[in-house]
Design a protein around this motif. Structure first.
Motif, PDB file in Angstrom:
ATOM      1  N   SER A  61      -2.871  -2.021   4.541  1.00 28.71           N
ATOM      2  CA  SER A  61      -3.347  -3.090   3.858  1.00 28.71           C
ATOM      3  C   SER A  61      -4.757  -2.844   3.634  1.00 28.71           C
ATOM      4  O   SER A  61      -5.468  -2.655   4.960  1.00 28.71           O
ATOM      5  CB  SER A  61      -3.045  -4.335   4.735  1.00 28.71           C
ATOM      6  N   SER A  62      -5.635  -2.604   2.564  1.00 26.49           N
ATOM      7  CA  SER A  62      -7.011  -2.432   2.732  1.00 26.49           C
ATOM      8  C   SER A  62      -7.724  -3.694   2.463  1.00 26.49           C
ATOM      9  O   SER A  62      -8.855  -3.584   2.110  1.00 26.49           O
ATOM     10  CB  SER A  62      -7.254  -1.469   1.395  1.00 26.49           C
ATOM     11  N   THR A  63      -7.146  -4.960   2.778  1.00 25.85           N
ATOM     12  CA  THR A  63      -7.797  -6.311   2.619  1.00 25.85           C
ATOM     13  C   THR A  63      -8.965  -6.202   3.709  1.00 25.85           C
ATOM     14  O   THR A  63     -10.130  -6.665   3.231  1.00 25.85           O
ATOM     15  CB  THR A  63      -6.807  -7.386   2.845  1.00 25.85           C
TER      16      THR A  63
ATOM     17  N   GLY B 156     -12.161  -5.126   1.857  1.00 27.72           N
ATOM     18  CA  GLY B 156     -12.402  -5.908   0.613  1.00 27.72           C
ATOM     19  C   GLY B 156     -11.521  -5.477  -0.515  1.00 27.72           C
ATOM     20  O   GLY B 156     -11.826  -6.268  -1.558  1.00 27.72           O
TER      21      GLY B 156
ATOM     22  N   TRP C 159       4.818  -9.141   4.642  1.00 25.39           N
ATOM     23  CA  TRP C 159       4.046  -8.564   3.563  1.00 25.39           C
ATOM     24  C   TRP C 159       4.852  -8.923   2.252  1.00 25.39           C
ATOM     25  O   TRP C 159       6.099  -9.165   2.292  1.00 25.39           O
ATOM     26  CB  TRP C 159       4.100  -6.988   3.357  1.00 25.39           C
TER      27      TRP C 159
ATOM     28  N   GLU D 121      -5.917  -1.708  13.396  1.00 23.67           N
ATOM     29  CA  GLU D 121      -6.784  -1.539  12.349  1.00 23.67           C
ATOM     30  C   GLU D 121      -7.673  -0.294  12.534  1.00 23.67           C
ATOM     31  O   GLU D 121      -8.115  -0.031  13.597  1.00 23.67           O
ATOM     32  CB  GLU D 121      -7.858  -2.986  12.321  1.00 23.67           C
TER      33      GLU D 121
ATOM     34  N   ALA E 158      -1.157  -5.071  -5.738  1.00 21.61           N
ATOM     35  CA  ALA E 158      -2.565  -5.394  -5.817  1.00 21.61           C
ATOM     36  C   ALA E 158      -2.485  -7.198  -6.023  1.00 21.61           C
ATOM     37  O   ALA E 158      -1.353  -7.514  -6.881  1.00 21.61           O
ATOM     38  CB  ALA E 158      -3.294  -5.065  -6.935  1.00 21.61           C
ATOM     39  N   ARG E 159      -3.050  -7.832  -5.388  1.00 27.22           N
ATOM     40  CA  ARG E 159      -3.110  -9.207  -5.686  1.00 27.22           C
ATOM     41  C   ARG E 159      -4.089  -9.829  -6.658  1.00 27.22           C
ATOM     42  O   ARG E 159      -5.262  -9.208  -6.572  1.00 27.22           O
ATOM     43  CB  ARG E 159      -3.434 -10.244  -4.398  1.00 27.22           C
TER      44      ARG E 159
ATOM     45  N   ARG F  97      -7.940  -5.780  -2.283  1.00 28.21           N
ATOM     46  CA  ARG F  97      -6.862  -6.376  -1.885  1.00 28.21           C
ATOM     47  C   ARG F  97      -5.593  -5.686  -2.616  1.00 28.21           C
ATOM     48  O   ARG F  97      -4.906  -6.049  -3.294  1.00 28.21           O
ATOM     49  CB  ARG F  97      -6.883  -7.695  -2.596  1.00 28.21           C
ATOM     50  N   ARG F  98      -5.132  -4.456  -1.775  1.00 34.41           N
ATOM     51  CA  ARG F  98      -4.093  -3.816  -2.075  1.00 34.41           C
ATOM     52  C   ARG F  98      -3.266  -3.632  -0.794  1.00 34.41           C
ATOM     53  O   ARG F  98      -3.914  -3.247   0.289  1.00 34.41           O
ATOM     54  CB  ARG F  98      -4.544  -2.400  -2.581  1.00 34.41           C
ATOM     55  N   LEU F  99      -1.842  -3.238  -1.177  1.00 36.94           N
ATOM     56  CA  LEU F  99      -0.972  -3.071   0.173  1.00 36.94           C
ATOM     57  C   LEU F  99      -0.276  -1.677  -0.438  1.00 36.94           C
ATOM     58  O   LEU F  99       0.102  -1.870  -1.647  1.00 36.94           O
ATOM     59  CB  LEU F  99       0.038  -4.162   0.125  1.00 36.94           C
TER      60      LEU F  99
END
Length: 190
Positions: free
Chosen positions: A150-152, A155, A93, A124, A42-43, A157-159
């Protein structure tokens, strides 16, 4: 009735001959794989934080179309991915040493010279319960795929880094009868 049976047998025989001759493409059944999340990143601000994964596993099916141009991942919902001609060459990544797989490691693991040579599929897609995500799968060997989700786009922000291992006879769970407890030590003393 006999005439209908003969017609059906003739039709099945013709279809079999056409399939053997390569006139009709034959698709294998989807193959069962065990999916496990191996890392979640997570960012948070400018930092990347490693989140607990739990290593939960689930059964999924992968169907690779003849020619390899399309891969269907069935997680209870079918997700179609398309072949990425440049392999992993342009996909980046975040990688933390010892935590996730770095793109530079993958050619060595797969026995290929470059990241561009690693068979890769992506799209996607709508992930159930999460929404739009970017999903990339790549082949590690004949029985294993790895992937990143990537769930960015949704909305979040996790990979997530994932591994897909083919369910083969040697790694399939065994059905064993429940063990019955033996006699207690006090019963054996008599």
């Amino acid at each position: 009735m006999l005439q209908a049976s003969r017609s059906l047998v003739a039709l099945l025989a013709a279809a079999g001959i056409a399939a053997l001759a390569g006139l009709v493409p034959v698709r294998a059944e989807p193959v069962a794989y065990r999916l496990a999340n191996t890392a979640t990143l997570a960012r948070e601000g400018s930092e990347i934080v490693v989140m607990p994964t739990g290593f939960d596993q689930r059964l999924v099916h992968i169907d690779l179309a003849e020619g390899g141009g399309e891969l269907t991942l069935d997680i209870g919902t079918q997700l179609k991915l398309w072949r990425i001609p440049s392999g992993l060459e342009r996909i980046e990544w975040p990688a933390e040493t010892g935590i996730t797989l770095a793109r530079e490691d993958i050619p060595a693991i797969t026995g290929r010279s470059t990241a561009a040579e690693v068979p890769t599929w992506g799209a996607e897609v709508d992930w159930p319960g999460l929404g739009p995500v970017t999903l990339v799968l790549f082949e590690l060997d004949a029985e294993t795929y790895a992937g990143m989700l990537s769930s960015t786009p949704s909305g979040v922000r996790r990979l997530r880094q994932m591994i897909f291992r083919q369910m083969t006879v040697r790694n399939r769970p065994k059905d064993r009868p429940a063990r019955r407890p033996g006699p207690s030590p006090s019963a054996l003393a008599d």
